[in-house]
Scaffold this motif. Structure first.
Motif, PDB file in Angstrom:
ATOM      1  N   LEU A   1      -7.387 -16.421  -0.514  1.00  7.14           N
ATOM      2  CA  LEU A   1      -6.905 -15.964   0.796  1.00  7.14           C
ATOM      3  C   LEU A   1      -8.013 -15.364   1.628  1.00  7.14           C
ATOM      4  O   LEU A   1      -7.796 -14.986   2.770  1.00  7.14           O
ATOM      5  CB  LEU A   1      -5.809 -14.900   0.613  1.00  7.14           C
ATOM      6  CG  LEU A   1      -4.587 -15.275  -0.204  1.00  7.14           C
ATOM      7  CD1 LEU A   1      -3.794 -14.037  -0.555  1.00  7.14           C
ATOM      8  CD2 LEU A   1      -3.703 -16.220   0.588  1.00  7.14           C
TER       9      LEU A   1
ATOM     10  N   GLU B   1      -2.688 -14.579   9.940  1.00 10.68           N
ATOM     11  CA  GLU B   1      -2.436 -13.149  10.136  1.00 10.68           C
ATOM     12  C   GLU B   1      -2.015 -12.887  11.583  1.00 10.68           C
ATOM     13  O   GLU B   1      -2.430 -13.612  12.481  1.00 10.68           O
ATOM     14  CB  GLU B   1      -3.719 -12.364   9.816  1.00 10.68           C
ATOM     15  CG  GLU B   1      -3.948 -12.150   8.339  1.00 10.68           C
ATOM     16  CD  GLU B   1      -3.107 -11.018   7.772  1.00 10.68           C
ATOM     17  OE1 GLU B   1      -2.077 -10.660   8.389  1.00 10.68           O
ATOM     18  OE2 GLU B   1      -3.470 -10.500   6.709  1.00 10.68           O
TER      19      GLU B   1
ATOM     20  N   VAL C   1       0.845  -1.198   0.000  1.00 16.37           N
ATOM     21  CA  VAL C   1       0.000   0.000   0.000  1.00 16.37           C
ATOM     22  C   VAL C   1       0.885   1.254   0.000  1.00 16.37           C
ATOM     23  O   VAL C   1       0.637   2.213  -0.732  1.00 16.37           O
ATOM     24  CB  VAL C   1      -0.937   0.014   1.226  1.00 16.37           C
ATOM     25  CG1 VAL C   1      -1.645   1.353   1.350  1.00 16.37           C
ATOM     26  CG2 VAL C   1      -1.966  -1.095   1.105  1.00 16.37           C
TER      27      VAL C   1
ATOM     28  N   LEU D   1      -7.971  -8.977   5.520  1.00 19.94           N
ATOM     29  CA  LEU D   1      -7.382  -7.629   5.485  1.00 19.94           C
ATOM     30  C   LEU D   1      -6.429  -7.459   4.311  1.00 19.94           C
ATOM     31  O   LEU D   1      -6.417  -6.431   3.638  1.00 19.94           O
ATOM     32  CB  LEU D   1      -6.617  -7.367   6.778  1.00 19.94           C
ATOM     33  CG  LEU D   1      -7.426  -6.718   7.889  1.00 19.94           C
ATOM     34  CD1 LEU D   1      -6.557  -6.513   9.110  1.00 19.94           C
ATOM     35  CD2 LEU D   1      -7.970  -5.364   7.407  1.00 19.94           C
ATOM     36  N   LEU D   2      -5.621  -8.476   4.095  1.00 17.49           N
ATOM     37  CA  LEU D   2      -4.656  -8.409   2.996  1.00 17.49           C
ATOM     38  C   LEU D   2      -5.388  -8.289   1.669  1.00 17.49           C
ATOM     39  O   LEU D   2      -4.990  -7.540   0.782  1.00 17.49           O
ATOM     40  CB  LEU D   2      -3.774  -9.660   3.013  1.00 17.49           C
ATOM     41  CG  LEU D   2      -2.657  -9.718   1.986  1.00 17.49           C
ATOM     42  CD1 LEU D   2      -1.644  -8.621   2.242  1.00 17.49           C
ATOM     43  CD2 LEU D   2      -1.950 -11.059   2.017  1.00 17.49           C
ATOM     44  N   VAL D   3      -6.489  -9.032   1.550  1.00 17.11           N
ATOM     45  CA  VAL D   3      -7.249  -9.018   0.299  1.00 17.11           C
ATOM     46  C   VAL D   3      -7.826  -7.631   0.019  1.00 17.11           C
ATOM     47  O   VAL D   3      -7.879  -7.178  -1.120  1.00 17.11           O
ATOM     48  CB  VAL D   3      -8.370 -10.080   0.364  1.00 17.11           C
ATOM     49  CG1 VAL D   3      -9.307  -9.955  -0.811  1.00 17.11           C
ATOM     50  CG2 VAL D   3      -7.747 -11.462   0.402  1.00 17.11           C
TER      51      VAL D   3
ATOM     52  N   LEU E   1       1.478  -7.035  -6.320  1.00 21.14           N
ATOM     53  CA  LEU E   1       0.426  -7.438  -5.376  1.00 21.14           C
ATOM     54  C   LEU E   1       0.134  -8.929  -5.522  1.00 21.14           C
ATOM     55  O   LEU E   1      -0.010  -9.648  -4.531  1.00 21.14           O
ATOM     56  CB  LEU E   1      -0.850  -6.620  -5.607  1.00 21.14           C
ATOM     57  CG  LEU E   1      -1.969  -6.899  -4.600  1.00 21.14           C
ATOM     58  CD1 LEU E   1      -1.557  -6.498  -3.201  1.00 21.14           C
ATOM     59  CD2 LEU E   1      -3.251  -6.170  -4.967  1.00 21.14           C
TER      60      LEU E   1
ATOM     61  N   THR F   1      -6.572  -4.867   0.379  1.00 16.33           N
ATOM     62  CA  THR F   1      -5.635  -3.907  -0.217  1.00 16.33           C
ATOM     63  C   THR F   1      -5.849  -3.784  -1.725  1.00 16.33           C
ATOM     64  O   THR F   1      -5.515  -2.771  -2.315  1.00 16.33           O
ATOM     65  CB  THR F   1      -4.179  -4.322   0.017  1.00 16.33           C
ATOM     66  OG1 THR F   1      -4.016  -5.672  -0.411  1.00 16.33           O
ATOM     67  CG2 THR F   1      -3.788  -4.199   1.469  1.00 16.33           C
ATOM     68  N   GLY F   2      -6.411  -4.839  -2.329  1.00 11.47           N
ATOM     69  CA  GLY F   2      -6.645  -4.811  -3.765  1.00 11.47           C
ATOM     70  C   GLY F   2      -7.565  -3.687  -4.205  1.00 11.47           C
ATOM     71  O   GLY F   2      -7.550  -3.286  -5.375  1.00 11.47           O
TER      72      GLY F   2
ATOM     73  N   MET G   1      -7.143 -14.322   5.407  1.00 10.68           N
ATOM     74  CA  MET G   1      -6.466 -13.024   5.443  1.00 10.68           C
ATOM     75  C   MET G   1      -7.308 -11.948   4.774  1.00 10.68           C
ATOM     76  O   MET G   1      -6.887 -11.355   3.785  1.00 10.68           O
ATOM     77  CB  MET G   1      -5.114 -13.119   4.741  1.00 10.68           C
ATOM     78  CG  MET G   1      -4.265 -14.242   5.272  1.00 10.68           C
ATOM     79  SD  MET G   1      -2.669 -14.266   4.487  1.00 10.68           S
ATOM     80  CE  MET G   1      -1.932 -15.686   5.288  1.00 10.68           C
TER      81      MET G   1
ATOM     82  N   PHE H   1       0.445 -11.875  -2.790  1.00 11.62           N
ATOM     83  CA  PHE H   1      -0.598 -12.864  -2.494  1.00 11.62           C
ATOM     84  C   PHE H   1      -0.044 -14.291  -2.593  1.00 11.62           C
ATOM     85  O   PHE H   1      -0.410 -15.158  -1.808  1.00 11.62           O
ATOM     86  CB  PHE H   1      -1.779 -12.703  -3.458  1.00 11.62           C
ATOM     87  CG  PHE H   1      -2.649 -11.509  -3.161  1.00 11.62           C
ATOM     88  CD1 PHE H   1      -2.655 -10.917  -1.906  1.00 11.62           C
ATOM     89  CD2 PHE H   1      -3.461 -10.958  -4.137  1.00 11.62           C
ATOM     90  CE1 PHE H   1      -3.448  -9.817  -1.628  1.00 11.62           C
ATOM     91  CE2 PHE H   1      -4.269  -9.860  -3.871  1.00 11.62           C
ATOM     92  CZ  PHE H   1      -4.259  -9.293  -2.618  1.00 11.62           C
TER      93      PHE H   1
ATOM     94  N   GLN I   1       0.073 -19.412   4.197  1.00 14.08           N
ATOM     95  CA  GLN I   1      -1.160 -20.052   4.638  1.00 14.08           C
ATOM     96  C   GLN I   1      -0.989 -21.571   4.617  1.00 14.08           C
ATOM     97  O   GLN I   1      -1.428 -22.257   5.528  1.00 14.08           O
ATOM     98  CB  GLN I   1      -2.286 -19.625   3.698  1.00 14.08           C
ATOM     99  CG  GLN I   1      -3.683 -19.805   4.249  1.00 14.08           C
ATOM    100  CD  GLN I   1      -4.712 -19.155   3.342  1.00 14.08           C
ATOM    101  OE1 GLN I   1      -4.840 -17.945   3.314  1.00 14.08           O
ATOM    102  NE2 GLN I   1      -5.433 -19.961   2.579  1.00 14.08           N
TER     103      GLN I   1
END
Lengths: 477, 211
Positions: free
Chosen positions: B164, A177, A120, B170-172, A160, B174-175, B168, A164, A171
């Motif tokens: 995900l 997380e 970000v 939160l991470l997703v 990005l 960000t997209g 996760m 992932f 994972q």
């Protein structure tokens, strides 16, 4: 304390935004720059006691990179008031806000421990620098801005996806997380390697685009060619540094997962390709700024090559981040002064710059000598270190290529730049009323002095900081 | 209704996008694809907690409604003009897209999936969308079509992030920033003078800068 690094520039940006139009807006920049630099130094000395579960933290690697960017920003901010005074017809609000926004986002990238937040921050640096690119508001700068946005955004999308991929590997390794980088490094052994490999390739392409590694560098010559020197400095010394840091964060995960060799080969290949590509386009390059852009592509290649060789070369590559950024700021700001005086950046029109602008001309000459690796400047230390590590570590082929390309680039750059500086100005060339003033040359001299000092003497605290940063890159906690 | 059916539909839309030459039709197809992405998210979950509903809603709103509407408005504000021919012909790009799809399946086979997602087409569909978006970006001349290409590329990233989403979220999220970029692109085209400065939004004319 750490959050102050991020908030302070953003608050300064808000102040600039709400100020009345006028030159006093530009004076906020040096204040904010010096304050930020002081904050970074204080944070570095106190980074030993940290809360272990914070989202933001200043470790050795992020600290070193942020120190470089903060220094570059401060140099630019000292140059800014004198520069903007020449362009009184402009509204400085957007310029000031974009510059300070960039600084805040760079702090975010350097201190973030989470790969998502890191991404970000990188995306935000891209967006905050876009208005700076369009500063000249003409057709050509529009084209350069469009190219920059489009190419870098594709790069960021790929980065990005790579992030992932790594998260998916985590994972599968049973990690939930928050996936902090240090947690990923500690648990890297349990992650499936195909995902990590594919992720790293995507990240290399993605963040490599923002660094400007060939062949994803195509935005660079246009962007650097069409912007003021001060923006070029921020891009070449700031944005690219942060992209390199992002890549190194992931490299450390790969190294900890035992994929070091796979990644190193890729980095060495990319590095040499960038240097070769830069060389080809430097030959008979007719435009001063584009020449500097290709020089930037070359030095990003040197960074990638250094980390790719590994061992001591990693440390030298990290040192080279500072060396390159400092000398590049001399060259970009100096080229700004020269281009203004001749009202052209085409080399056909510019000659005898050292006669006409003694201070800028001399700084530019010394900066050129420094960037191609002449002693006793800082880039010599790092380039020599990387080359000797490569040749001493059995990378004979890669090391020889590296040296050959450096020599070739030296001649190509020299044959373009020396005619610009030496001789007498062509009587037919334009002479605008812009002269060297203290405000426009002092930052150059300062940057050059710093590059000289770093080339001859590295203070003890910085040495230990660099050593710890290099260990982090290698994936050791 | 399995996710694979939806994923196949999304892949099919990619083919249609590559084959169609009209901007308005491409925008429509991209909007449908955005809607399918949200549907896919809902199908993946047995029960729908609030954050899943929110994410599905925002996906439809942004990818299915807001961005296509922006693109359409931009399209209307452009002067009507002849479609410039793409750099590479439609037939050839279609062949390339087919080859890319094959490649996506080969690549996806080498990446092991988690137990919960075995047998799904998420990875090949994601890589294929990435490839298609890239094709549109590089072979089309019109700025708006390039933006549609970016949108498809970004949908590929979104498709993968669905793997995900359970662990996760939160991470997703960000997209979403990528969508912001698309918005900026469109504004850039509209406000900007990619129209006024060049009298057409044919980016091919943005070619002053060369070495």
């Amino acid at each position: 304390m750490i959050l102050a690094l991020i908030y302070m520039p953003l608050i300064a940006a808000a102040i600039v935004w709400f100020m009345k139009p006028g030159l006093h807006r530009a004076r906020v920049l040096p204040v904010a720059g010096v304050l930020h630099l002081a904050l970074v130094l204080v944070a570095l000395t106190r980074s030993s006691h940290l809360q272990p579960d914070a989202w933001f933290r200043l470790d050795a690697l992020g600290g070193w990179m942020l120190l470089v960017v903060s220094t570059i920003f401060t140099l630019c901010s000292l140059y800014a008031p004198a520069y903007l005074a020449l362009r009184m017809e402009r509204n400085f609000g957007v310029f000031g806000v974009a510059m300070l926004g960039f600084l805040g986002m760079a702090s975010l990238v350097a201190t973030s421990r989470h790969p998502g937040v890191l991404w970000v921050g990188m995306e935000a640096t891209a967006l905050s620098t876009t208005p700076l690119l369009y500063y000249n508001k003409n057709k050509r700068s529009l084209e350069a801005t469009w190219k920059y946005l489009l190419i870098c955004s594709v790069g960021m999308a790929l980065a990005l996806l790579g992030t992932f991929f790594v998260a998916y590997a985590a994972q599968q390794g049973g990690l939930g997380e928050p996936i902090y980088i240090d947690r990923l490094v500690a648990n890297a052994g349990a992650m499936p390697t195909p995902w990590l490999k594919a992720g790293f390739v995507l990240l290399l392409v993605g963040y490599g685009t923002k660094m400007g590694l060939a062949p994803m560098h195509t935005w660079k010559p246009d962007a650097y060619g069409e912007t003021p020197g001060i923006v070029g400095t921020i891009l070449a010394g700031g944005v690219t540094t942060m992209a390199f840091l992002s890549l190194l964060r992931f490299f450390s995960i790969m190294a900890a997962a035992g994929l070091g060799l796979f990644c190193r080969e890729l980095l060495v290949g990319m590095g040499l390709l960038s240097m070769a590509w830069a060389f080809v386009f430097m030959i008979r390059q007719g435009d001063l700024r584009r020449l500097l852009a290709y020089s930037s592509v070359e030095h990003m290649g040197i960074l990638a090559f250094g980390v790719g060789i590994g061992g001591k070369a990693t440390l030298f590559a990290l040192f080279h981040v500072a060396a390159n950024a400092l000398v590049k700021s001399v060259l970009f700001l100096g080229s700004g002064n020269i281009v203004r005086s001749f009202s052209s950046k085409s080399l056909a029109d510019v000659s005898g710059a050292m006669r006409r602008l003694p201070v800028s001309g001399w700084c530019f000459l010394l900066g050129f000598l420094a960037i191609v690796g002449s002693p006793p400047f800082a880039p010599f230390t790092s380039i020599f270190g990387i080359a000797s590590t490569a040749l001493g570590g059995g990378h004979l082929m890669a090391g020889s290529l590296f040296l050959a390309l450096l020599a070739a680039i030296f001649t190509a750059m020299g044959s373009v730049i020396l005619p610009v500086l030496q001789g007498n100005p062509n009587p037919a060339s334009v002479r605008t009323h812009y002269e060297d003033t203290f405000g426009l040359t002092a930052p150059l001299v300062l940057a050059l002095a710093l590059a000289l000092i770093l080339g001859t003497w590295l203070p003890g605290p910085l040495q230990s900081l660099l050593a710890r940063a290099a260990l982090l890159v290698e994936g050791q906690p | 209704m399995t996710p694979n059916l939806l994923l196949a539909a999304i892949m099919l839309i990619n083919f249609m996008l590559v084959a169609s030459s009209r901007v308005s039709k491409c925008i429509q197809l991209a909007a449908i694809q955005g809607g399918l992405l949200a549907l896919l998210l809902l199908v993946m979950h047995d029960h729908w907690p609030f954050h899943v509903l929110l994410m599905a809603f925002s996906t439809v709103a942004i990818k299915g409604v807001v961005i296509p509407a922006m693109l359409n408005r931009a399209q209307d504000r452009m002067k009507p003009q002849r479609e410039p021919d793409p750099y590479v012909g439609y037939t050839l790009t279609l062949v390339m897209a087919a080859a890319g799809t094959g490649l996506a399946f080969i690549l996806a086979r080498r990446l092991p999936l988690q137990a919960g997602n075995l047998g799904t087409l998420f990875v090949p569909a994601s890589i294929m969308a990435l490839f298609t978006g890239f094709l549109l970006l590089t072979t089309r001349k019109r700025a708006l079509l390039q933006v549609v290409g970016y949108l498809v590329l970004e949908n590929g990233v979104y498709l993968f992030s669905l793997l995900l989403v359970k662990q996760m979220p939160l991470l997703v999220e960000t997209g979403v920033l990528l969508d912001l970029v698309v918005g900026i692109f469109v504004m850039g085209i509209v406000i900007n003078h990619i129209q006024t400065a060049f009298d057409s939004q044919d980016t091919h004319r943005l070619a002053h800068l060369k070495d």
